[in-house]
Each structure stands twice: as structure tokens, then as C-alpha cells.
Write a protein that holds these residues in place. Structure first.
Motif, short mmCIF file in Angstrom:
data_model
loop_
_atom_site.label_atom_id
_atom_site.label_comp_id
_atom_site.label_asym_id
_atom_site.label_seq_id
_atom_site.Cartn_x
_atom_site.Cartn_y
_atom_site.Cartn_z
N ASP A 308 -35.23 44.85 -8.82
CA ASP A 308 -34.60 44.56 -10.11
C ASP A 308 -33.51 43.50 -9.99
N ARG A 309 -32.85 43.43 -8.84
CA ARG A 309 -31.68 42.56 -8.68
C ARG A 309 -31.99 41.25 -7.96
N ILE A 310 -33.21 41.06 -7.55
CA ILE A 310 -33.51 39.88 -6.73
C ILE A 310 -33.28 38.57 -7.48
N ARG A 311 -33.66 38.52 -8.76
CA ARG A 311 -33.46 37.28 -9.53
C ARG A 311 -31.98 37.01 -9.78
N HIS A 312 -31.23 38.09 -10.05
CA HIS A 312 -29.79 37.93 -10.24
C HIS A 312 -29.15 37.40 -8.97
N GLU A 314 -30.68 35.57 -6.61
CA GLU A 314 -31.09 34.16 -6.43
C GLU A 314 -30.30 33.25 -7.34
N ALA A 315 -30.00 33.71 -8.57
CA ALA A 315 -29.21 32.89 -9.48
C ALA A 315 -27.81 32.66 -8.95
N ASN A 316 -27.30 33.59 -8.14
CA ASN A 316 -25.97 33.44 -7.55
C ASN A 316 -26.03 32.94 -6.11
N GLU A 317 -27.23 32.46 -5.69
CA GLU A 317 -27.43 31.89 -4.35
C GLU A 317 -27.09 32.92 -3.27
N ASP A 319 -28.70 35.82 -0.61
CA ASP A 319 -29.89 36.29 0.09
C ASP A 319 -29.88 37.81 0.11
#
Length: 441
Positions: A308-312, A314-317, A319
Motif C-alpha cells: 500500500d505504501r510503495i507508491r508513496h 517512490e514519490a518521496n524517493e 527505497d
């Protein structure tokens, strides 16, 4: 309304009456043997009043008129007097008596026409003097004594009921005093009730009331503090949104309006996140119902949260990764643990900074399930690690936006699960590691 006084009276009166009856019965049976001896002595004593005069006639010393009274021996206070010369009757207070001639001196029981007689025979020369009393009359005398023992006990019941009624009322007076004091109190008065002069039976109840007042005072204080802190935290983003709305109307061009609109979106998101955290924290209060525990697979839970949090991230750079054993289960509430892990991951993404790494680790250690969120960000200074659990505390060593409620929520959920939570340094003493150790299964 049920009356404690009436209930005690209903229990005490029969118990007291039964005790009186048992005491009377015990006295009766204890005195019965003594009474038999007394009655026997009475029979023997009567024979001493019979005097044979020189001319052969009988005289009853101290019993004038006994011959005329025709004493039959069948009344409780009467006896039958007979004088025999061998088998010939010489004298009898009841000429209709059918008792046979006496056979021997002393006490004996004889049955005549279905009636048992208790007799005593004494020899005076050639005469036999017999005193007899029907056993029925004997028992009537005993019954009169029993009634004399019973009626005083029965007559004391109304007096006893009166004393018990007012005695119970006097004994319950401390409860009425406590009720009156509580009724006069203001709604904000949570002071303890003084128990110095309280009776030992009332003190446990008053101690329980004092404990309840203490817990209510603590809950109300925490609620007031929570409302004050929430109002303070909500004031800033709301004022910021109002100010941005005013600036939006005065924006000179599209570029300025777009920038202000972006700030409004950011402020709205922050306000929504703060409201969501406040609602979550309110649901986790001490007065909330206990969560339902089941077997929870921490590995599967961690994979769902990371997904659920992977895109959030990635948006904050950031890993974001997962290190999990095959199957790690523990007893817990799945929704509560999901909220806990979401807050830990969200905090790590917010505060670790760009290009940092955040790892969610699930495993076992000494038979205990372990859940850890580790990052390579700036971490938390040692002097701040005791304060980060406080509501709305965010520290001063970062620029990230947040509500300051995430770790408060985490600690509350950990307490519900009896899990030990600790803050440490991440890999190579960099960043922060939040570790939860659950109890043994």
C-alpha cells in the motif's frame, strides 16, 4: 425499589426466632431429666405426709381436704394417693381407680386400660402407700413448662424487630452520609472521600468510589489536555488554509494562482491526515472496548502494508523494502496491528528524507515474534527519544510535516498487545529502528 434494611430484617428475624426456638428446645431437653427427678421427688415427698394414727385411721399431714377432692392423678398438677394393706385397698383419692395392688416398693410404670402410670410405693409397717400419676398428665406438666419457655421468646419478636429495624438504619447511616456528600458535590469535584472514620464494612465501597473518582479525574484531565492540544494543532492549518484562500483571490496571474492552489492542496492533505490521526487516537483511548485477538500472520500483514505504501515511498524517493520470514504469527488484533505498522512506515517515509532506505523486518527472536521498521535517515537524538511518545511532539531536527501523533498511536496499540517497544539506531548506527517484541504464544 429493593430495600437493604427490609432484606436484612427478613433474614435476621427468622434466624433469631429459630435460634430462640433451638435454645428453648435445648433448655427443655436439658431440663427434662431434672424435671423427672423433681416430679419423682414430689411423689416421694407426698408419701411422707401420710400418717397412720394409733386407732388405725389415716391422716394427711398438711393436705387437709385431699380426701374430698377425689384427686385422680390425671391432671398435670394432681396425683393419685392410695393406701393398701396387702391386696386390700384401705384408702384412695379416686375410688373409681382401677390400678392393681402394688407388687413392690419404689418406682415403677404400670399400664392399665391402655394408659401408662408412673408410680412410687413406700411401705409403712403392713401398709403400702402408693402415689401415682398418669404419664399423660406427666407430659402435660412438661408441655406447660415448654410453653412457658416458648412464649417469652415469641413475645420478644416484635421488640426484636423494632430494635433490628432501627439498628440496621443506624448501621447504614454512613452510606447515607456518603450519598449526601456526593449529591452536594459539583460535577468537577473529583476529590477522594475521607475514610478515616468509616466503618470497616463501608470502607471497601468508599475505597472503590475513590478509585473510580481518581480514574475519572485522570480520564477527564487527559480528555481536556487532548482537546486543548488538538485545538492548538488544528488552529495552524485552518488559519493557513484561510490565508491561502484570501491570497488566491488576490493572485495577479495563473502561475501565482497555481502555486497557491498547490499549497491549499498540501494544507488540506495535512489537515485530513491530522483529523484521521486524532480519530484513531480517540478510538484507542483507555475507555474504548478491548480489541478482539486472533492469530495474525505478521509477514502477510507487512507485505500488505508495504504494497500500500510503495507508491508513496517512490514519490518521496524512498527505497521501501521488506525482509520477512516464511510464517511469523502472534495473537493480536489485525486492524490495530495494521494501523501500528502503517504509522511506523509513514513516519519513516516522512522523516527519513530523500534517497533513504526503509526496511520492514519480520522474524522471531528467542521464541518471540519481532516486528521492526528501520531507516537510514537522520534518526532521533538520544535526548529526544523519551519525548517522541508524547502527543503532538515532533522535535526540532527536521523539516518534514506531520501531526506528531504517529508514535503515540503506536505505543497505545503496543500496550493493548502487551508488546515491548524500543527505539534504537538503524544499520551502521544510522537512522532509527523501532522494534516491537510480542509476548510468547
Amino acid at each position: 425499589m429493593k430495600s437493604l434494611r427490609r432484606r436484612l430484617l427478613i433474614w435476621l428475624l427468622p434466624a433469631t426466632l429459630l435460634t430462640g426456638l433451638l435454645a428453648s428446645a435445648a433448655t427443655y431437653w436439658g431440663a427434662l431429666s431434672e424435671l423427672n427427678e423433681v416430679l419423682n421427688d414430689q411423689l416421694k415427698g407426698i408419701t411422707q405426709h401420710v400418717v397412720v394414727e394409733p386407732d388405725g385411721h389415716l391422716a394427711l399431714r398438711g393436705m387437709q381436704g385431699a380426701n374430698e377432692d377425689r384427686l385422680s392423678g390425671e391432671q398435670s398438677h394432681a396425683v393419685l394417693l392410695q393406701v393398701w394393706r396387702g391386696t386390700l385397698p384401705v384408702f384412695s383419692t379416686d375410688r373409681d381407680s382401677s390400678l392393681p395392688p402394688p407388687q413392690a416398693v419404689g418406682f415403677s410404670d404400670i399400664e392399665v386400660n391402655g394408659q401408662l402410670w408412673h408410680t412410687y410405693v413406700e411401705r409403712d409397717g403392713e401398709l403400702l402407700i402408693r402415689i401415682a400419676q398418669a404419664q399423660r398428665a406427666h407430659w402435660e406438666a412438661v408441655a406447660e413448662i415448654a410453653a412457658a419457655l416458648f412464649w417469652p421468646v415469641l413475645s420478644l419478636v416484635p421488640v426484636l424487630a423494632l430494635f433490628v429495624w432501627f439498628g440496621i438504619g443506624y448501621g447504614l447511616r454512613p452510606l447515607r452520609q456518603v450519598a449526601a456528600k456526593l449529591k452536594r458535590r459539583g460535577v468537577d469535584n473529583m476529590q477522594e472521600i475521607d475514610t478515616t472514620a468509616m466503618p470497616a464494612e463501608v470502607k471497601p465501597l468508599v475505597d472503590a468510589i475513590n478509585d473510580l473518582l481518581s480514574r475519572l479525574d485522570h480520564a477527564f484531565t487527559a480528555q481536556r489536555q487532548f482537546i486543548a492540544d488538538a485545538a492548538h494543532e488544528l488552529r495552524t492549518p485552518i488559519m493557513g488554509l484561510g490565508l491561502q484562500a484570501e491570497l488566491l483571490q488576490k493572485a495577479p496571474g495563473p502561475r501565482e494562482r497555481e502555486a497557491i492552489t498547490g499549497q491549499i492542496r498540501t494544507g488540506t492533505a495535512r489537515l485530513a491526515h491530522l483529523a484521521e490521526q486524532l480519530l484513531t487516537l480517540a478510538k484507542l483511548g483507555p475507555e474504548s472496548p478491548a480489541p478482539v485477538f486472533v492469530d495474525v500472520n505478521l509477514g502477510a500483514l507487512a507485505r500488505a502494508v508495504v504494497g500500500d505504501r510503495i507508491r508513496h515511498a517512490e514519490a518521496n524517493e524512498i527505497d521501501l523494502g521488506l525482509i520477512a520470514a516464511d510464517v511469523v504469527t502472534t495473537r493480536g488484533n489485525a486492524d490495530g496491528l495494521r494501523i501500528l505498522l502503517n504509522n511506523l512506515v509513514d513516519n519513516a517515509i516522512r522523516y527519513a528524507g530523500a534517497h533513504a532506505r526503509v526496511d520492514v523486518i519480520v522474524g522471531r527472536e528467542n521464541g518471540c515474534a519481532v516486528l521492526e521498521v528501520r531507516d537510514t535517515g537522520p534518526g532521533i537524538p538520544e535526548e529526544d527519544r523519551t519525548r517522541v511518545w508524547e502527543r503532538f511532539y515532533r522535535g526540532e531536527a527536521h523539516n518534514a510535516s506531520g501531526s506528531g501523533l504517529g508514535l503515540s498511536i503506536v505505543r497505545r496499540i503496543a500496550e493493548q498487545h502487551h508488546a515491548r517497544i524500543s527505539l534504537g539506531s538503524g544499520e551502521d548506527n544510522r537512522g532509527l529502528a523501532v522494534t516491537l517484541r510480542f509476548p510468547h504464544d
